[in-house]
Design an enzyme around this catalytic site. Structure first.
Site, PDB file in Angstrom:
ATOM      1  N   CYS A  54      63.814  63.453  60.707  1.00  0.00           N
ATOM      2  CA  CYS A  54      65.252  63.391  60.959  1.00  0.00           C
ATOM      3  C   CYS A  54      65.995  64.587  60.346  1.00  0.00           C
ATOM      4  O   CYS A  54      67.214  64.523  60.176  1.00  0.00           O
ATOM      5  CB  CYS A  54      65.807  62.103  60.372  1.00  0.00           C
ATOM      6  SG  CYS A  54      65.650  62.063  58.584  1.00  0.00           S
ATOM      7  N   CYS A 153      49.931  64.847  64.515  1.00  0.00           N
ATOM      8  CA  CYS A 153      49.113  65.277  65.656  1.00  0.00           C
ATOM      9  C   CYS A 153      48.426  66.622  65.451  1.00  0.00           C
ATOM     10  O   CYS A 153      47.250  66.768  65.738  1.00  0.00           O
ATOM     11  CB  CYS A 153      49.967  65.422  66.905  1.00  0.00           C
ATOM     12  SG  CYS A 153      50.858  63.969  67.408  1.00  0.00           S
ATOM     13  N   VAL A 270      77.355  56.941  44.335  1.00  0.00           N
ATOM     14  CA  VAL A 270      76.379  57.441  45.320  1.00  0.00           C
ATOM     15  C   VAL A 270      76.467  58.940  45.345  1.00  0.00           C
ATOM     16  O   VAL A 270      77.528  59.492  45.638  1.00  0.00           O
ATOM     17  CB  VAL A 270      76.704  57.002  46.758  1.00  0.00           C
ATOM     18  CG1 VAL A 270      75.505  57.172  47.662  1.00  0.00           C
ATOM     19  CG2 VAL A 270      77.236  55.627  46.789  1.00  0.00           C
ATOM     20  N   THR A 274      69.331  58.923  47.670  1.00  0.00           N
ATOM     21  CA  THR A 274      67.874  58.917  47.902  1.00  0.00           C
ATOM     22  C   THR A 274      67.178  57.856  47.065  1.00  0.00           C
ATOM     23  O   THR A 274      66.042  57.492  47.344  1.00  0.00           O
ATOM     24  CB  THR A 274      67.240  60.283  47.577  1.00  0.00           C
ATOM     25  OG1 THR A 274      67.392  60.533  46.179  1.00  0.00           O
ATOM     26  CG2 THR A 274      67.857  61.403  48.373  1.00  0.00           C
ATOM     27  N   SER A 359      70.548  64.177  43.516  1.00  0.00           N
ATOM     28  CA  SER A 359      71.287  64.839  42.439  1.00  0.00           C
ATOM     29  C   SER A 359      70.555  64.663  41.111  1.00  0.00           C
ATOM     30  O   SER A 359      69.746  63.739  40.932  1.00  0.00           O
ATOM     31  CB  SER A 359      72.666  64.196  42.313  1.00  0.00           C
ATOM     32  OG  SER A 359      72.511  62.853  41.894  1.00  0.00           O
ATOM     33  N   ARG A 434      51.838  66.606  36.356  1.00  0.00           N
ATOM     34  CA  ARG A 434      51.880  65.518  37.341  1.00  0.00           C
ATOM     35  C   ARG A 434      50.550  65.446  38.075  1.00  0.00           C
ATOM     36  O   ARG A 434      49.862  66.457  38.212  1.00  0.00           O
ATOM     37  CB  ARG A 434      53.010  65.722  38.347  1.00  0.00           C
ATOM     38  CG  ARG A 434      52.693  66.799  39.341  1.00  0.00           C
ATOM     39  CD  ARG A 434      53.707  67.081  40.420  1.00  0.00           C
ATOM     40  NE  ARG A 434      54.642  66.090  40.792  1.00  0.00           N
ATOM     41  CZ  ARG A 434      54.684  65.528  41.997  1.00  0.00           C
ATOM     42  NH1 ARG A 434      53.776  65.842  42.910  1.00  0.00           N
ATOM     43  NH2 ARG A 434      55.636  64.664  42.289  1.00  0.00           N
ATOM     44  N   GLN A 787      49.883  53.435  75.496  1.00  0.00           N
ATOM     45  CA  GLN A 787      48.739  54.145  76.074  1.00  0.00           C
ATOM     46  C   GLN A 787      48.227  53.410  77.301  1.00  0.00           C
ATOM     47  O   GLN A 787      47.306  53.873  77.954  1.00  0.00           O
ATOM     48  CB  GLN A 787      47.611  54.229  75.029  1.00  0.00           C
ATOM     49  CG  GLN A 787      47.961  55.079  73.835  1.00  0.00           C
ATOM     50  CD  GLN A 787      46.881  55.058  72.763  1.00  0.00           C
ATOM     51  OE1 GLN A 787      47.118  54.607  71.659  1.00  0.00           O
ATOM     52  NE2 GLN A 787      45.698  55.548  73.062  1.00  0.00           N
ATOM     53  N   GLU A1281      38.932  62.529  70.446  1.00  0.00           N
ATOM     54  CA  GLU A1281      38.618  61.746  69.247  1.00  0.00           C
ATOM     55  C   GLU A1281      37.615  62.397  68.309  1.00  0.00           C
ATOM     56  O   GLU A1281      37.639  62.157  67.100  1.00  0.00           O
ATOM     57  CB  GLU A1281      38.002  60.409  69.672  1.00  0.00           C
ATOM     58  CG  GLU A1281      38.903  59.535  70.493  1.00  0.00           C
ATOM     59  CD  GLU A1281      38.118  58.390  71.073  1.00  0.00           C
ATOM     60  OE1 GLU A1281      38.202  57.288  70.562  1.00  0.00           O
ATOM     61  OE2 GLU A1281      37.394  58.635  72.071  1.00  0.00           O
TER      62      GLU A1281
HETATM   63  C1  LIG Z   1      61.141  60.735  49.904  1.00  0.00           C
HETATM   64  C2  LIG Z   1      61.402  60.808  48.432  1.00  0.00           C
HETATM   65  C3  LIG Z   1      60.474  61.458  47.641  1.00  0.00           C
HETATM   66  C4  LIG Z   1      60.687  61.516  46.261  1.00  0.00           C
HETATM   67  N1  LIG Z   1      59.754  62.163  45.506  1.00  0.00           N
HETATM   68  C5  LIG Z   1      59.943  62.243  44.159  1.00  0.00           C
HETATM   69  C6  LIG Z   1      59.004  62.904  43.330  1.00  0.00           C
HETATM   70  O1  LIG Z   1      57.998  63.430  43.796  1.00  0.00           O
HETATM   71  N2  LIG Z   1      59.236  62.918  42.000  1.00  0.00           N
HETATM   72  C7  LIG Z   1      60.339  62.333  41.451  1.00  0.00           C
HETATM   73  O2  LIG Z   1      60.493  62.398  40.251  1.00  0.00           O
HETATM   74  N3  LIG Z   1      61.257  61.716  42.213  1.00  0.00           N
HETATM   75  C8  LIG Z   1      61.081  61.646  43.538  1.00  0.00           C
HETATM   76  N4  LIG Z   1      61.987  60.994  44.315  1.00  0.00           N
HETATM   77  C9  LIG Z   1      63.139  60.335  43.661  1.00  0.00           C
HETATM   78  C10 LIG Z   1      64.357  61.238  43.643  1.00  0.00           C
HETATM   79  O3  LIG Z   1      64.199  62.256  42.716  1.00  0.00           O
HETATM   80  C11 LIG Z   1      65.558  60.377  43.291  1.00  0.00           C
HETATM   81  O4  LIG Z   1      65.705  59.436  44.311  1.00  0.00           O
HETATM   82  C12 LIG Z   1      66.813  61.180  43.218  1.00  0.00           C
HETATM   83  O5  LIG Z   1      66.749  62.167  42.270  1.00  0.00           O
HETATM   84  C13 LIG Z   1      68.013  60.281  42.963  1.00  0.00           C
HETATM   85  O6  LIG Z   1      69.204  61.045  43.096  1.00  0.00           O
HETATM   86  P1  LIG Z   1      70.378  60.628  44.078  1.00  0.00           P
HETATM   87  O7  LIG Z   1      71.458  61.594  43.873  1.00  0.00           O
HETATM   88  O8  LIG Z   1      69.878  60.508  45.451  1.00  0.00           O
HETATM   89  O9  LIG Z   1      70.739  59.216  43.498  1.00  0.00           O
HETATM   90  P2  LIG Z   1      71.538  58.050  44.200  1.00  0.00           P
HETATM   91  O10 LIG Z   1      70.621  57.292  45.099  1.00  0.00           O
HETATM   92  O11 LIG Z   1      72.769  58.551  44.808  1.00  0.00           O
HETATM   93  O12 LIG Z   1      71.876  57.180  42.930  1.00  0.00           O
HETATM   94  C14 LIG Z   1      70.877  56.583  42.158  1.00  0.00           C
HETATM   95  C15 LIG Z   1      71.443  55.758  41.022  1.00  0.00           C
HETATM   96  O13 LIG Z   1      71.993  56.602  40.035  1.00  0.00           O
HETATM   97  C16 LIG Z   1      73.305  56.181  39.699  1.00  0.00           C
HETATM   98  N5  LIG Z   1      74.106  57.364  39.444  1.00  0.00           N
HETATM   99  C17 LIG Z   1      74.109  58.476  40.199  1.00  0.00           C
HETATM  100  N6  LIG Z   1      74.920  59.380  39.641  1.00  0.00           N
HETATM  101  C18 LIG Z   1      75.423  58.822  38.520  1.00  0.00           C
HETATM  102  C19 LIG Z   1      76.329  59.273  37.529  1.00  0.00           C
HETATM  103  N7  LIG Z   1      76.866  60.479  37.578  1.00  0.00           N
HETATM  104  N8  LIG Z   1      76.639  58.424  36.532  1.00  0.00           N
HETATM  105  C20 LIG Z   1      76.115  57.194  36.477  1.00  0.00           C
HETATM  106  N9  LIG Z   1      75.249  56.720  37.387  1.00  0.00           N
HETATM  107  C21 LIG Z   1      74.908  57.528  38.398  1.00  0.00           C
HETATM  108  C22 LIG Z   1      73.802  55.426  40.897  1.00  0.00           C
HETATM  109  O14 LIG Z   1      74.774  54.505  40.518  1.00  0.00           O
HETATM  110  C23 LIG Z   1      72.547  54.802  41.419  1.00  0.00           C
HETATM  111  O15 LIG Z   1      72.326  53.568  40.815  1.00  0.00           O
HETATM  112  C24 LIG Z   1      61.832  60.923  45.694  1.00  0.00           C
HETATM  113  C25 LIG Z   1      62.761  60.272  46.503  1.00  0.00           C
HETATM  114  C26 LIG Z   1      62.550  60.215  47.865  1.00  0.00           C
HETATM  115  C27 LIG Z   1      63.543  59.505  48.736  1.00  0.00           C
HETATM  116  S1  FES Z   2      53.751  64.151  65.095  1.00  0.00           S
HETATM  117 FE1  FES Z   2      53.806  66.297  65.177  1.00  0.00          FE
HETATM  118  S2  FES Z   2      53.409  66.689  67.245  1.00  0.00           S
HETATM  119 FE2  FES Z   2      53.138  64.550  67.101  1.00  0.00          FE
HETATM  120  S1  FES Z   3      63.235  59.332  59.218  1.00  0.00           S
HETATM  121 FE1  FES Z   3      61.708  60.014  57.857  1.00  0.00          FE
HETATM  122  S2  FES Z   3      62.819  61.322  56.562  1.00  0.00           S
HETATM  123 FE2  FES Z   3      64.326  60.420  57.768  1.00  0.00          FE
END
Ligand SMILES: Cc1cc2nc3c(=O)[nH]c(=O)nc-3n(C[C@H](O)[C@H](O)[C@H](O)COP(=O)(O)OP(=O)(O)OC[C@H]3O[C@@H](n4cnc5c(N)ncnc54)[C@H](O)[C@@H]3O)c2cc1C
Ligand code: FES
Ligand code: FES
Length: 1329
Positions: A54, A153, A270, A274, A359, A434, A787, A1281
């Site tokens: 996406c 794929c 928010v 993530t 963040s 890690r 398919q 396959e």
């Molecule tokens: C696909 C994916 C892969 C990831 N891979 C990793 C990885 O490899 N390693 C890793 O360490 N992490 C990983 N993460 C986690 C990622 O680092 C955290 O989800 C991210 O840092 C959270 O930040 P955000 O801004 O999205 O938080 P949000 O989702 O916006 O908020 C998270 C929480 O923090 C609180 N909050 C946010 N800001 C504040 C503030 N200023 N004061 C008080 N509370 C606050 C919010 O209230 C909420 O409860 C992954 C996440 C995803 C989705």
């Molecule tokens: S998932 Fe990448 S081409 Fe099908």
């Molecule tokens: S649908 Fe997979 S990252 Fe958004």
């Protein structure tokens, strides 16, 4: 301050057009919004930020630099409300086939970087954003940009190659040193040296680089001036957006933010969403108020002070990377130890899209157990600046903070304003570590941060801090151990003590999510060791400030043995290189004849522009309803009652569909579409809700009350099924010779066991279907991602009790199938059809990733036992293999899979005395189903493991034992089918020669002697893969070809376009037969109305069988045209067609292929079940990190016998894609089930399919010279396959490397990896193989 009533106006731009929304629901994400405004190019494949499908580009004006900042983001996690003042570019905004295709789009398509095309818009957007920021990126930047994008794929190689054409430091195919690099040579006729006699007519260019449009960055659209104005004079008032359940407030300043938080202390902030977004999803949790601090500038401020950096909590992790890079480049190294450790950790944290969104504040405050950053921040003495209306305070980011839940330690109304990261001091060292299941885009199993301060002038520990993530519910520190080590010298003895202390202090709970307690304990120690060495290296290098600079100082520290260097760093990630060689077409072949040429996938450009229409891209029809499924939460239970009342009362809910609503047949007696009285697994479909919107339907499923009465027995694993005699079908057996007698005569007899886990298809497009009832005649149109459209039609007609001729199934294209869309779409189509009939409205059913993984089943896990008798020379005299597969709760394909497994177990070997037995176990898991290779990848692994064990016992290299036992001359298989192994031996010899196996092994041995902590392993596997269904009736195919009066041709056939390029191949066939350029030919869709009674596109035979039908139809047409052509030989195609029309000659013809003969008599154990074989071989070399278990794939050479490839680009694509999928099966993809039998790994976060970093650093694929056979279409072979099994070469190479490591340490070489003993603790995940 209560939020004001009413909603504000949300202003943002999409693809240069202004969007103004007043009534925006805060629960709406960008991904759900885009299709609603007709932009369907952006795809949804996981909904959790983990797959990159996406990806879109977000641009915001940065007042500080006066320029827009462009970043890639996952639209699925972006609340629409967060976009005020932003410009979004989707794949449609980059280019279009209707106007101009962007160079990024063109190159990915023409490099054959698209197969099903479902991942392609996301790939395009990641690449496009990269180029907007770096018009000539480095290869490292390219790899980084694509790290968050999954493709199931292609095997990634062609995608990376297309990106590489923009790079400043492109290394081409990597063969330049050898003097035959693809970049040096304009086109064909390049032939790699050292290949035995196959050079003639070899071609190695699959992408026409010379024809690519140039890329001119100055032509890109400008940032909307209105948004620049908005950013430069921002509104300072709060913005509020109200939905039914959630209100979103974005305060305009810090004071408003603190006021709001004080009034609503429970409301989350928010930022990136993530952590918040994915966490709310499974529980359907809503926060009635969300506070977005994005417009509060104080939260994005970065300040440098004398003692450190203070970084605003609102800075994204990507911005943090920039801040760190700047400081690291400007500050003296002594100050930047913590900053460097953070920067290193960030490089591997998630993909770029997530880092752009997430963040620092959200990361720190969500306190995820396996955080990469928090352990480093904790040891780095970071402190949190907290703010509330009551004032500011500083809180240390220490063990107390880490141990808390999300809001622990915070006072009501307090927010995190910034994080202070102190500079490191002289003689202070900080590192982060890690270990994850995949080299990229994977949360760590264990993360760590470590810091030591050594006392001035000595090597005594003055201060020490150690923190770990991923061990339990929260990150932890080891303060007591650190305390006890103070004053100790930095020596190995201290290291030993540190390991002992830390292991004693840091407990890993047995049932902790993630399991693998022993492995994780090992990592604790490995990281300590690595830290010890890193510090030592810095000390001896004299680089660290305050570290010794004179020779006499240096000797104060223990010498860092050369061999230890390998233990210092993680394995690197590089952009793969390699060569794809195939046979050039005969120079005599007319240039207009496309057969045998690397023609681009017909939909390639549409994939890349997002204009390729998938099932769910079809516009909503009038009064359409969405369906969501209610599934069983019990593995085996009687259904006491199903109460839909509460669900029916919810807004938008139209109905709840149960088994009682089915007018016809509800599946079969033991495999119901909708459960009746009993459920047999978690995930079994019980009923379905139809509602006005998808969200409403999903929410309502949680309100359908199902009461169960648990039943016995409950069986999950193969072992339990064997104990309880729980089988789905009788044993299948093949035997030849006298096995028992041969065992007695053998020099040695050994026995072994092999477990192969299951595999999830993880097609990027989840299962989906749209059923449209037609007014009047009771007809139904079904649009499905399948398919097997005829199976959908048949199942729907049986379910509704209407004749087949009232049901039409249409398939435009499928976003990946791999066998998973043979059976299930029919059941889903039938359930949706019941909903459509009952409500009289169109019904759309789109499974989200979690449900898709939960419900649909996958590859059968296998448990194999072998007993093998052999001579000391390695010649196998007798082999007895018994295999059990986990079929799940219903028969489904399990009997067929067992048969195929048994038929294919011998692989490439001629063993006179053989006994193969197989059984499918009945367990309380979702029914497993077809998956690329259909049993062969699991079964042949048992055979190859057995050969490897024989080699080890004989003290011979495994390849020698393989060769010794391989078929040599024309012979008969165990089921008495005659074949010639000539191409097999050719593939094998060519593969070993190209890979230089003996030399490679010698070099690996030399490397291993030098490196105790890194080991290399090499392995080669041969393959005899049987193509086709083992039944004649399944080999028939039909086609329908129309020629219109303007000369254009419409080709229809029975194959589904799954990404394998079947439509492209069919048009190549039609073009050759009709002698009409491909540009005049077209296919629309696969439909049961145009070509009836088709068989599934599966078993690698789709192009072959359907191609013959197309050929037949075209030949019929041409025959009809012959007299006209003869009469006007100089005329054009259009002239002939016009004349034919005038003469009333039919310009429409059906074609039919009666099919290959295939039969098997299981009573006699004889037959000819397969029309032909594909042969191949692969040799892989890997390097493992003995400290962490990580591996890198150094090189793979694959040689395949494709016959005369219809289209080498598509065939190489199948081989590479299958190879990587195989490598995933054997090395990284792991299903986890709870002790209650519920699948836990339900998305990319928990289930790791290979990423771009998993491609071998050098990947060479060679298609053998064309061999002629009358049997198949133009002597081609189906390659869909077979490549899957070749991924096992990686597995055996890893096991070779592990053996080398064990040998070094004097451990037994033939080890089996211990499984966690369920007796010791309540297991987190149960073994089911
Ligand atoms: C696909 C994916 C892969 C990831 N891979 C990793 C990885 O490899 N390693 C890793 O360490 N992490 C990983 N993460 C986690 C990622 O680092 C955290 O989800 C991210 O840092 C959270 O930040 P955000 O801004 O999205 O938080 P949000 O989702 O916006 O908020 C998270 C929480 O923090 C609180 N909050 C946010 N800001 C504040 C503030 N200023 N004061 C008080 N509370 C606050 C919010 O209230 C909420 O409860 C992954 C996440 C995803 C989705
Ligand atoms: S998932 Fe990448 S081409 Fe099908
Ligand atoms: S649908 Fe997979 S990252 Fe958004």
């Amino acid at each position: 301050m209560p939020p004001p009533p009413g909603s504000d106006e949300l202003v943002f731009f999409v693809n240069g057009r202004k969007v103004t929304e007043r009534d925006i629901d805060p629960e709406v994400t960008l991904l759900t919004f885009l299709p609603a405004v007709g932009l369907t190019g952006t795809k949804s494949a996981c909904g959790g930020g983990g797959c990159g499908a996406c990806t879109v580009m977000l641009s915001r004006h940065d007042p500080a630099s006066g320029k827009p900042r462009h970043v890639s983001i996952p639209a699925c996690l972006v609340p629409l409300c967060s976009l005020h003042g932003a410009a979004i570019t989707t794949v449609e905004g980059v280019g279009s086939i209707r106007t101009r295709v962007h160079p990024v789009q063109e190159r990915i398509a023409r490099s054959h970087g698209t197969q099903c095309g479902f991942c392609t818009p996301g790939m395009v957007m990641s690449l496009y954003t990269l180029l907007r920021n770096h018009p000539q990126p480095s290869e490292e930047q390219l790899a980084d940009a694509l790290a968050g994008n999954l493709c199931r794929c292609t095997g990634y190689r062609p995608i990376l190659e297309s990106g590489r054409t923009f790079c400043s430091d492109s290394h081409g195919c990597g063969q330049s040193g050898a003097g035959w690099c693809c970049l040096d040579r304009p086109g064909d006729d390049s032939s790699p040296p050292g290949s035995s006699g196959l050079q003639a007519h070899v071609c190695s260019e699959l992408l026409p680089k010379a024809e690519f449009q140039p890329w001119d960055p100055s032509q890109e659209p400008i940032f909307p001036p209105e948004l620049t104005r908005m950013a430069e004079s921002p509104e300072r008032r709060s913005l509020t957006f109200r939905g039914d359940r959630v209100t979103w407030v974005s305060p305009g300043g810090l004071r408003e933010l603190l006021e709001l938080k004080a009034q609503h202390p429970e409301a989350p902030l928010v930022l990136g969403n993530t952590a918040l977004g994915p966490a709310s999803k499974p529980h359907g949790r809503v926060h009635p108020l969300l506070i977005s601090p994005a417009r509060v500038p104080e939260l994005s401020a970065v300040t440098e002070s004398r003692d450190g950096l203070t970084i605003g909590a609102g800075c994204s992790l990507a911005q943090l990377q920039d801040v760190l890079a700047k400081s690291i480049s400007e500050l003296p190294e002594e100050k930047t130890q913590t900053l460097r450790a953070l920067a290193t950790a960030l490089r591997k944290l998630a993909g770029q899209q997530v880092r752009n969104l997430a963040s620092l504040g959200g990361h720190v405050m969500s306190r995820q157990s396996s955080s990469d950053l928090n352990p480093i921040l904790a040891v780095g003495r970071a402190a949190l600046h907290l703010l509330s209306e009551g004032g500011a305070r500083l809180m240390p980011l220490d063990e107390l903070f880490l141990a808390g839940t999300a809001s622990a330690g915070l006072r009501p109304g307090e927010i995190l304003e910034s994080v202070h990261v102190p500079y490191s001091r002289k003689r202070e060292f900080v590192s982060g570590f890690r270990q994850a299941q995949a080299p990229q885009n994977a949360m760590p199993h264990v993360s760590a941060g470590m810091r030591v301060l050594l006392a001035e002038g000595t090597n005594a520990i003055e201060d020490l801090s150690i923190a770990y993530g991923g061990l339990g519910a929260t990150a932890v520190m080891a303060p007591r151990s650190c305390q006890q080590l103070l004053g100790k010298p930095w020596t190995e003895e201290t290291l030993d003590e540190a390991c002992r202390l830390v292991l004693g202090e840091v407990a890993i709970p047995g049932p902790a999510p993630g399991g693998r307690v022993e492995f994780r304990r090992t990592l604790l120690v490995s990281f300590l060791f690595r830290f010890y060495l890193q510090v030592l290296r810095e000390l001896r290098r004299g680089r660290a400030p305050g570290a010794p600079s004179t020779l006499s100082d240096i000797w104060r520290y223990p010498r860092l043995p050369d061999q230890s260097l390998g233990a210092l760093e993680d394995l690197p990630v590089t952009v793969p290189q390699g060569m794809q060689t195939y046979q050039r077409v005969d120079p005599q072949q007319p240039s207009q004849d496309p057969v045998g040429r690397p023609v681009m996938h017909l939909s390639g450009l549409k994939h890349a522009t997002g204009e390729a229409v998938f099932c769910d891209d079809l516009p909503r029809v009038d009064r359409e309803l969405s369906m969501a499924l209610v599934t069983s939460t019990r593995p085996h239970a009687r259904i006491v009652s199903v109460d839909p009342a509460e669900a029916l009362r919810l807004p938008g809910v139209a109905d709840v569909i149960t088994a009682k609503d089915i007018p016809g047949t509800n599946g079969t007696e033991d495999d119901r579409l909708l459960a009746v009285d009993e459920v047999l697994c978690v995930g079994q479909v019980i009923c379905a809700v139809v509602a006005e919107t998808d969200e409403q339907a999903k929410r309502a499923t949680e309100r359908v009350r199902v009461t169960y009465e648990d039943l016995e027995p409950v069986v999950f694993s193969i072992q339990d099924a064997m104990r309880q005699n729980s089988f789905l079908c009788p044993e299948k057996k093949l035997e030849q010779g006298n096995v028992e007698e041969a065992f007695e005569k053998a020099d040695r007899v050994i026995e072994g066991e092999v477990h192969v886990g299951g595999q999830e298809h993880f097609y990027m497009e989840t299962q989906r279907v749209l059923v449209i009832p037609k007014a009047g005649d009771g007809e139904l149109d079904i649009y499905a991602s399948t398919q097997d459209p005829a199976h959908v039609q048949k199942t729907v007609s049986l379910t509704l009790n209407v004749p087949h001729n009232q049901v039409t199934c249409h398939v435009k294209r499928v976003g990946g199938g791999f066998g998973g869309k043979v059976g299930k779409p029919a059941a889903l189509g039938a359930i949706a059809a019941v909903g459509a009939i009952k409500t009289g409205r169109a019904v759309r059913l789109v499974l989200d990733r979690e449900d898709d993984m939960l419900i649909t089943g996958g590859r059968h896990p296998l448990f194999g036992k072998y007993k093998v008798g052999f001579k000391d020379s390695g010649r196998i005299k007798a082999l007895d293999i018994e295999c059990y597969i986990n079929g799940g709760c219903t028969l489904g394909d399990s009997e067929l899979v067992t048969e195929f497994l048994i038929l294919k177990l011998e692989n490439a070997y001629k063993i006179r005395n053989l006994r193969f037995r197989g059984r499918a176990c009945r367990t309380n898991l979702p029914s497993n189903t077809a998956f690329r290779g259909f049993g062969f990848p699991q079964g042949a692994l048992v055979t190859e493991a057995c050969i490897t064990a024989v080699a080890a016992k004989c003290g011979l290299p495994p390849e020698k034992v393989r060769e010794k036992n391989m078929y040599k001359t024309v012979d008969k298989t165990i089921y008495k089918q005659a074949f010639s192994p000539e191409p097999l031996r050719q593939c094998w010899a060519e593969c070993l020669e190209r890979a230089d196996l003996p030399g490679r092994r010698a070099r690996a041995d030399a490397f291993n002697q030098q490196n105790p902590w890194r080991k290399r392993g090499v392995a080669a596997v041969p393959m005899k893969f049987s193509v086709g269904f083992a039944a004649t009736s399944y080999h028939q195919a039909a086609a329908l070809v129309h020629v219109y009066t303007d000369g254009s041709v419409l080709v229809a056939h029975g194959g589904s376009e799954l990404g394998q390029g079947i439509h492209t191949k069919m048009l190549q066939v039609a073009s050759r037969e009709l002698r009409v350029p491909m540009s005049r030919l077209h296919t629309q869709e696969t439909s049961t109305a145009t070509v009836p009674n088709t068989v599934a596109t599966a078993a690698s035979i789709g192009a072959d069988a359907n191609g013959k039908a197309v050929q037949n139809a075209c030949q019929t047409l041409l025959k009809r045209l012959e007299p006209i052509i003869k009469k006007n030989a100089e005329g054009t195609w259009e002239d002939w067609i016009e004349a034919a029309f005038e003469q009333r000659i039919s310009l429409s013809a059906t074609g039919y292929f009666r099919g290959y003969k295939a039969f098997m008599d299981w009573e006699k154990g004889e037959g000819e079940p397969f029309p032909y074989y594909v042969f191949g071989a692969a040799c892989s070399e890997v390097e493992i990190d003995c400290l962490t278990g990580a591996h890198r794939k150094l090189r793979t050479d694959i040689v395949m016998d494709a016959g005369c490839s219809l289209n080498p680009a598509l065939d190489v694509g199948q081989v590479e894609g299958a190879f990587l999928q195989g490598a995933g099966l054997y090395t990284s993809e792991e299903l986890h089930y709870s002790p209650e039998g519920a699948l836990l790994s339900r998305g990319p976060a928990e289930y790791k399919i290979p990423t771009a970093a998993d491609v071998p650093e050098e990947l060479n694929v060679t298609l053998l010279p064309s061999s002629q056979t009358q049997l198949t279409l133009y002597s081609s072979k189906g390659l869909g396959e077979s490549g899957m099994f070749l991924g096992s070469s990686v597995f055996f190479a890893i096991s070779d490397a592990v053996t080398a490591a064990r040998r070094d340490r004097g451990l037994a070489e033939d080890c089996t990896i211990p499984r966690e003993d369920p007796g010791t603790a309540k297991p987190w995940s149960i073994p089911i193989a």
